[in-house]
Motif scaffolding. Structure first.
Motif, short mmCIF file in Angstrom:
data_model
loop_
_atom_site.label_atom_id
_atom_site.label_comp_id
_atom_site.label_asym_id
_atom_site.label_seq_id
_atom_site.Cartn_x
_atom_site.Cartn_y
_atom_site.Cartn_z
N PHE A 34 0.83 -1.20 0.00
CA PHE A 34 0.00 0.00 0.00
C PHE A 34 0.87 1.26 0.00
N SER A 35 1.93 1.26 0.81
CA SER A 35 2.82 2.43 0.87
C SER A 35 3.49 2.65 -0.47
N ALA A 36 3.99 1.58 -1.08
CA ALA A 36 4.67 1.70 -2.38
C ALA A 36 3.71 2.20 -3.46
N THR A 37 2.47 1.71 -3.43
CA THR A 37 1.48 2.13 -4.43
C THR A 37 1.13 3.60 -4.28
N ILE A 38 0.97 4.05 -3.05
CA ILE A 38 0.65 5.47 -2.81
C ILE A 38 1.78 6.36 -3.28
N ILE A 39 3.03 6.01 -2.93
CA ILE A 39 4.18 6.83 -3.32
C ILE A 39 4.33 6.88 -4.83
N ALA A 40 4.28 5.71 -5.48
CA ALA A 40 4.43 5.65 -6.93
C ALA A 40 3.31 6.41 -7.63
N SER A 41 2.08 6.28 -7.14
CA SER A 41 0.94 6.94 -7.78
C SER A 41 1.00 8.45 -7.63
N MET A 42 1.40 8.93 -6.45
CA MET A 42 1.45 10.37 -6.21
C MET A 42 2.48 11.06 -7.11
N ILE A 43 3.50 10.32 -7.51
CA ILE A 43 4.51 10.90 -8.40
C ILE A 43 4.15 10.68 -9.86
N ALA A 44 3.79 9.43 -10.21
CA ALA A 44 3.60 9.05 -11.61
C ALA A 44 2.36 9.66 -12.24
N VAL A 45 1.23 9.65 -11.52
CA VAL A 45 -0.03 10.09 -12.13
C VAL A 45 0.01 11.55 -12.56
N PRO A 46 0.31 12.51 -11.66
CA PRO A 46 0.34 13.91 -12.12
C PRO A 46 1.45 14.19 -13.14
N LEU A 47 2.63 13.57 -12.94
CA LEU A 47 3.75 13.83 -13.84
C LEU A 47 3.45 13.36 -15.26
N PHE A 48 2.98 12.13 -15.41
CA PHE A 48 2.78 11.60 -16.75
C PHE A 48 1.43 11.97 -17.35
N MET A 49 0.50 12.42 -16.54
CA MET A 49 -0.70 13.03 -17.09
C MET A 49 -0.34 14.37 -17.72
N PHE A 50 0.46 15.14 -17.02
CA PHE A 50 0.91 16.44 -17.53
C PHE A 50 1.73 16.26 -18.81
N LEU A 51 2.64 15.27 -18.79
CA LEU A 51 3.50 15.02 -19.96
C LEU A 51 2.69 14.46 -21.13
N GLY A 52 1.74 13.58 -20.84
CA GLY A 52 0.95 12.98 -21.90
C GLY A 52 0.01 13.95 -22.60
N LEU A 53 -0.35 15.03 -21.93
CA LEU A 53 -1.22 16.03 -22.54
C LEU A 53 -0.49 16.90 -23.55
N LYS A 54 0.83 16.90 -23.45
CA LYS A 54 1.64 17.72 -24.36
C LYS A 54 1.95 16.94 -25.63
N GLU A 55 1.99 17.63 -26.74
CA GLU A 55 2.34 17.02 -28.02
C GLU A 55 3.76 17.44 -28.38
N PHE A 56 4.64 16.47 -28.58
CA PHE A 56 6.02 16.75 -28.94
C PHE A 56 6.57 15.61 -29.79
N ARG A 57 7.72 15.79 -30.36
CA ARG A 57 8.25 14.86 -31.35
C ARG A 57 8.69 13.53 -30.75
N GLY A 58 9.08 13.53 -29.48
CA GLY A 58 9.61 12.31 -28.87
C GLY A 58 8.59 11.47 -28.13
N GLU A 59 7.31 11.59 -28.47
CA GLU A 59 6.26 10.86 -27.75
C GLU A 59 6.47 9.35 -27.83
N SER A 60 6.78 8.86 -29.02
CA SER A 60 6.95 7.41 -29.19
C SER A 60 8.14 6.89 -28.41
N VAL A 61 9.18 7.71 -28.29
CA VAL A 61 10.37 7.32 -27.52
C VAL A 61 10.00 7.16 -26.04
N VAL A 62 9.22 8.11 -25.51
CA VAL A 62 8.79 8.04 -24.11
C VAL A 62 7.96 6.78 -23.88
#
Length: 234
Positions: A34-62
């Motif tokens: 539970f602790s690991a899931t909370i920590i990973a989610s709190m970092i990954a969800v906002p970060l990659f939601m923000f990044l995924g909303l952006k359109e850039f040339r290296g999307e496929s690389v990510v």
């Protein structure tokens, strides 16, 4: 066949008694995952939601990098975390190796790419329609990401509990960094492995039943949220 039936009968007795040793293993497993899931989610969800909303040339690389890390074997994750937390490692001064903290770190590293990859793809496929709506309302980048998370929360919750299921069923990494020390770092999966190798199946079976029940509950919750998300999407 008799020893199998006897093993299951004894295992049910262990579950019903739910004594201190058994409860300690189950609760430690839940706490670590539970602790690991909370920590990973709190970092990954906002970060990659923000990044995924952006359109850039290296999307496929990510996307490829995230999927590569997502499929990394758990023993490799355990090895890397152990090297960093070892006495001579860069984080050795923390004295975390062979502790619950080290197990949380290992599981966080293990499931972080899983949550990241799923969140990133969701943001690209569904979040950008939310982004267009937010832009018409004059919302900035952070507010747009927040709105996308709110609108896609059912799917994100499915991803989070999927990651939790991955974490609590993991063996290799937590055994390497935790050491499976009885009463300190032993969790359900490592205890099952240990007692199975010893030929003492009662505790292993009882813990296996608990893991199976947890898996069933997790799948039931995930299915419920999936139906809710699909209903919302339609």
């Amino acid at each position: 066949m008799d020893y199998i039936a006897r093993g299951f009968i004894d295992a049910i007795g262990i579950i019903l008694r739910f004594d201190g040793t058994f409860a300690d293993i189950v609760l430690r497993s839940l706490f670590v995952s539970f602790s690991a899931t909370i920590i990973a989610s709190m970092i990954a969800v906002p970060l990659f939601m923000f990044l995924g909303l952006k359109e850039f040339r290296g999307e496929s690389v990510v996307s490829r990098l995230l999927n590569t890390f997502m499929s990394m074997p758990s023993v490799i994750v355990g090895l890397l975390v152990m090297l960093f937390l070892a006495r001579r490692g860069p984080l050795g001064y923390l004295n975390l190796l062979y502790s619950v903290g080290a197990m949380i770190v290992a599981q966080t590293v293990l499931i972080f790419p899983l949550i990241s990859a799923m969140t990133y793809e969701l943001a690209k496929q569904s979040g950008r329609s939310v982004k267009r709506l937010a832009q018409t309302l004059g919302a900035g980048g952070i507010h747009t990401a927040t709105l996308a998370i709110r609108e896609l929360k059912e799917f994100l919750f499915i991803y989070v509990i999927t990651a939790f299921s991955r974490a609590i069923s993991e063996v290799g990494a937590v055994m390497m960094v935790g050491g499976n020390i009885t009463g300190h770092t032993n969790v359900m999966t490592t205890t099952i492995s240990k007692y199975n190798s010893m030929g003492e199946y009662e505790l292993a079976i009882s813990l296996g039943i608990i893991l199976l029940l947890l898996s069933s509950v997790i799948n039931w919750i995930a299915y419920s949220f999936k139906e809710k998300g699909l209903k919302y999407g339609s």
